[in-house]
Design a protein around this motif. Structure first.
Motif, PDB file in Angstrom:
ATOM      1  N   LEU A 161       0.794  -1.323  -0.036  1.00 27.04           N
ATOM      2  CA  LEU A 161       0.019  -0.154  -0.069  1.00 27.04           C
ATOM      3  C   LEU A 161       0.900   1.480   0.183  1.00 27.04           C
ATOM      4  O   LEU A 161       0.538   2.107  -0.750  1.00 27.04           O
ATOM      5  N   ARG A 162       1.978   1.149   0.797  1.00 33.24           N
ATOM      6  CA  ARG A 162       2.688   2.668   0.947  1.00 33.24           C
ATOM      7  C   ARG A 162       3.620   2.509  -0.376  1.00 33.24           C
ATOM      8  O   ARG A 162       3.832   3.832  -0.939  1.00 33.24           O
ATOM      9  N   VAL A 163       4.162   1.561  -0.862  1.00 36.10           N
ATOM     10  CA  VAL A 163       4.956   1.742  -2.323  1.00 36.10           C
ATOM     11  C   VAL A 163       3.655   2.272  -3.568  1.00 36.10           C
ATOM     12  O   VAL A 163       4.064   2.859  -4.505  1.00 36.10           O
ATOM     13  N   LEU A 164       2.684   1.598  -3.524  1.00 35.05           N
ATOM     14  CA  LEU A 164       1.478   2.131  -4.422  1.00 35.05           C
ATOM     15  C   LEU A 164       1.367   3.484  -4.242  1.00 35.05           C
ATOM     16  O   LEU A 164       1.133   4.137  -5.252  1.00 35.05           O
ATOM     17  N   ALA A 165       1.240   3.933  -2.927  1.00 37.49           N
ATOM     18  CA  ALA A 165       1.008   5.386  -3.056  1.00 37.49           C
ATOM     19  C   ALA A 165       2.252   6.118  -3.369  1.00 37.49           C
ATOM     20  O   ALA A 165       1.955   7.257  -3.887  1.00 37.49           O
ATOM     21  N   VAL A 166       3.681   5.645  -3.145  1.00 35.81           N
ATOM     22  CA  VAL A 166       4.614   6.446  -3.631  1.00 35.81           C
ATOM     23  C   VAL A 166       4.475   6.399  -5.346  1.00 35.81           C
ATOM     24  O   VAL A 166       4.653   7.484  -5.982  1.00 35.81           O
ATOM     25  N   ALA A 167       4.128   5.322  -5.788  1.00 38.85           N
ATOM     26  CA  ALA A 167       4.267   5.215  -7.346  1.00 38.85           C
ATOM     27  C   ALA A 167       2.868   6.359  -7.667  1.00 38.85           C
ATOM     28  O   ALA A 167       3.207   6.921  -8.993  1.00 38.85           O
ATOM     29  N   LEU A 168       1.772   6.434  -7.273  1.00 40.48           N
ATOM     30  CA  LEU A 168       0.731   7.368  -7.427  1.00 40.48           C
ATOM     31  C   LEU A 168       1.206   8.678  -7.380  1.00 40.48           C
ATOM     32  O   LEU A 168       0.808   9.638  -8.159  1.00 40.48           O
ATOM     33  N   ALA A 197       4.986   3.075   9.238  1.00 37.51           N
ATOM     34  CA  ALA A 197       4.137   4.173   9.597  1.00 37.51           C
ATOM     35  C   ALA A 197       4.968   5.453   9.384  1.00 37.51           C
ATOM     36  O   ALA A 197       4.176   6.557   9.008  1.00 37.51           O
ATOM     37  N   ALA A 198       6.118   5.615   9.956  1.00 35.80           N
ATOM     38  CA  ALA A 198       6.932   6.795   9.583  1.00 35.80           C
ATOM     39  C   ALA A 198       6.998   7.225   8.052  1.00 35.80           C
ATOM     40  O   ALA A 198       6.994   8.470   7.846  1.00 35.80           O
ATOM     41  N   LEU A 199       7.349   6.225   7.528  1.00 32.28           N
ATOM     42  CA  LEU A 199       7.432   6.395   5.879  1.00 32.28           C
ATOM     43  C   LEU A 199       6.183   7.056   5.594  1.00 32.28           C
ATOM     44  O   LEU A 199       6.003   7.753   4.421  1.00 32.28           O
ATOM     45  N   CYS A 200       5.007   6.436   5.921  1.00 38.79           N
ATOM     46  CA  CYS A 200       3.805   6.906   5.424  1.00 38.79           C
ATOM     47  C   CYS A 200       3.367   8.365   5.850  1.00 38.79           C
ATOM     48  O   CYS A 200       2.973   9.176   4.907  1.00 38.79           O
TER      49      CYS A 200
END
Length: 248
Positions: A161-168, A197-200
């Motif tokens: 989910l986080r990596v998808l957010a980064v890509a989007l 969580a911190a990366l998010c």
């Protein structure tokens, strides 16, 4: 056992205990002289260093793990070791990282290694973002998320989910990115995955700053800063400090 303990503690952000367990694992493994045991210990300690942000230190251990897997004919472990090494190499700016990850993703799919495939694809997606291949990044991240959910691997789901957010985010799809960051943060918080969580929070802070929502940006960036400092994640703290400086 110490190798598995180190990897679990690393996901929770207890790096002091994770590193202690990892170093103990390497010492015990070295005494046995068993290639399989040594590669397990090197892989686990390498992952712990990578999770904390020490990609250079991680590369040394992951290179050794991958070399042992190849020379001792332990093919089942090659994809995960190659993926982690490829991720570390890419973070360090080396050219071989992407090729290692693409090979690892193909191998994990060919051998139906479902237990590691989702995480490998998430690593590949993150490196695609680093190399400007944002469409490919979004595709691999979405595939990683689907696999993680299909197999009920919730930790891998949070990473995907986080990596998808980064890509989007890299595609300037801010609202979709924010939704994916929010979902990743909720799951990471539920599971106690403090580094993730911190990366998010960092990603959300970056989005909010770009949208001109200074208050929300500051809230997320301060949360990320406090966690990175408490966990001594220097690379993450440098990134959030840059964002705070831009926020003014």
């Amino acid at each position: 056992a110490r190798s598995c303990l180190a990897m679990g503690l690393s996901e929770l952000g207890d790096f002091v205990a994770a590193l202690a367990a990892g170093h103990e694992a390497v010492a015990i493994a070295e005494a046995t002289g068993h290639p399989d045991t040594i590669q397990w210990a090197c892989y686990a300690l390498g992952l712990t260093l990578l999770d904390r942000g020490d990609a250079e230190g991680a590369s040394v251990l992951l290179e050794r793990a991958l070399s042992i897997c190849r020379s001792a004919e332990l093919p089942v472990y090659v994809p995960r070791a190659a993926a982690a090494l490829g991720h570390a190499s890419a973070v360090c700016g080396r050219d071989d990282g992407l090729a290692l990850l693409e090979g690892a993703a193909a191998a994990s799919e060919a051998t139906s290694q479902g237990n590691v495939q989702a995480r490998i694809l998430a690593r590949l997606a993150e490196v695609y973002v680093l190399t400007g291949k944002v469409r490919e990044a979004a595709e691999r991240a979405a595939r990683s998320l689907a696999l993680a959910r299909e197999r009920g691997v919730r930790g891998s789901e949070a990473h995907a989910l986080r990596v998808l957010a980064v890509a989007l985010e890299a595609q300037s799809r801010s609202e979709d990115s924010r939704a994916s960051y929010d979902a990743a943060l909720a799951l990471a918080s539920e599971l106690g995955m403090r580094p993730l969580a911190a990366l998010c929070h960092l990603g959300l802070g970056r989005l909010e700053r770009g949208a001109g929502r200074r208050g929300e940006a500051a809230r997320h960036l301060v949360a990320a800063h406090e966690t990175f400092q408490s966990l001594e994640m220097a690379r993450g703290d440098r990134e959030v400090s840059t964002e705070l400086a831009l926020l003014g």
